[in-house]
Design a protein around this motif. Structure first.
Motif, short mmCIF file in Angstrom:
data_model
loop_
_atom_site.label_atom_id
_atom_site.label_comp_id
_atom_site.label_asym_id
_atom_site.label_seq_id
_atom_site.Cartn_x
_atom_site.Cartn_y
_atom_site.Cartn_z
N ALA A 241 7.84 -11.38 -2.61
CA ALA A 241 7.63 -10.02 -2.10
C ALA A 241 6.13 -9.76 -2.03
O ALA A 241 5.32 -10.48 -2.63
N LYS A 242 5.74 -8.70 -1.33
CA LYS A 242 4.31 -8.43 -1.13
C LYS A 242 3.61 -7.96 -2.41
O LYS A 242 2.41 -8.14 -2.57
N ASP A 243 4.38 -7.35 -3.35
CA ASP A 243 3.80 -6.92 -4.62
C ASP A 243 4.90 -6.83 -5.67
O ASP A 243 6.08 -7.06 -5.37
N SER A 244 4.52 -6.51 -6.89
CA SER A 244 5.48 -6.50 -7.99
C SER A 244 6.53 -5.40 -7.84
O SER A 244 7.67 -5.56 -8.27
N ALA A 245 6.16 -4.27 -7.22
CA ALA A 245 7.13 -3.18 -7.03
C ALA A 245 8.25 -3.63 -6.09
O ALA A 245 9.43 -3.45 -6.37
#
Length: 280
Positions: A241-245
């Protein structure tokens, strides 16, 4: 006689100057502190307890030093004046020793700002336990906001000397591994294909391959058998994914969608079973 009067006049003048200077310094100091507290703390709804405490301590030290210098001018009270100055020195030493931790936090905060192991809005994990988004970095501490909207207060000297994980340092992409065990009688190849298919079609999944990987026909998603357990064949697939969220949402969604597909295709996910024998 004239010399005696001149000496007494000089002593009285020096005492008057010292007393006046002491009162002036005290008034100016208190005015500056009140202005600082009002402009910097009260208007921003911050706690003023520590600043007011330091103001009282500093004012007391100013008066002690002033009185001591005034007494030194009188021969009969010179010893008392030196004693008061020594007492003020002891107070200063105690304050200095007490402020060592504060100075350590200040220096650590400066080094954090200079070398930037993390910055505001980075998600970090400290000691493998405390995870949160960096909300504030000041001269004393770092404030983290966790997923429950709690604030974790960490002194700068602690966080600068500890191991931490920064999910946003350099590359913000987040890799989530989905580990699932299936029964030995289930179709392993079909289960691997289902896992790859569910990851590839999820809207939050991103292509993490390099141009060289694409040129060499490296698959978009890779799933493998990682172990043959006591009661299950363990499978693992990586989802990016693009970030942890987004990674967290991706991980939760994939657990649900893969489980649903496994149910449809009759792929068993084994669970512990226990047989109980009752002796008669």
């Amino acid at each position: 006689m004239i010399h005696k009067y001149f000496t007494e006049f000089r002593i009285e003048t020096m005492i008057a100057i010292i007393v006046l200077s002491t009162f002036t310094i005290s008034i100016v100091f208190n005015w500056l502190m009140r202005r600082f507290v009002k402009k910097t703390l009260v208007e921003h709804h911050k706690d003023v307890t520590a600043y007011l405490f330091m103001k009282h301590i500093s004012t007391a030290i100013i008066y002690i030093i002033g009185i001591a210098f005034a007494l030194i001018q009188i021969p009969a009270f010179k010893t008392i004046g030196h004693t008061l100055l020594a007492g003020a020195g002891v107070l200063s030493l105690v304050a200095g020793l007490a402020s060592q931790q504060a100075l350590s936090n200040i220096m650590s905060g400066i080094l954090i700002v200079i070398f930037k192991p993390f910055k505001i809005n980075d998600k970090i994990t400290l000691r493998g336990t405390f995870t949160g988004t960096v909300e504030d970095i000041n001269l004393r501490q770092v404030v983290l906001r966790d997923v429950e909207n709690n604030r974790i207060i960490i002194p700068n000297s602690v966080i600068s000397n500890d191991l931490l994980v920064n999910a946003h340092l350099g590359d913000t992409r987040n890799c989530r591994y989905i580990d699932i065990g299936i029964g030995y009688t289930s179709n392993t190849e079909l289960a691997l294909e289902i896992m790859k298919d569910e990851v590839a079609k999820h809207p939050l999944h991103i292509d993490s391959r390099t141009p060289e990987d694409i040129e060499n026909n490296v698959p978009l998603v890779t799933a493998r058998v990682t172990a043959l357990g006591d009661s299950a064949v363990n499978l693992k697939v990586a989802a990016w994914a693009k970030d942890s969220a987004d990674g967290y949402v991706l991980y939760c969604d994939l657990l649900q969608s893969i489980k649903k597909r496994f149910d449809t295709e009759n792929i068993e996910i084994p669970f512990p079973q226990r047989s109980v024998t009752i002796a008669k």
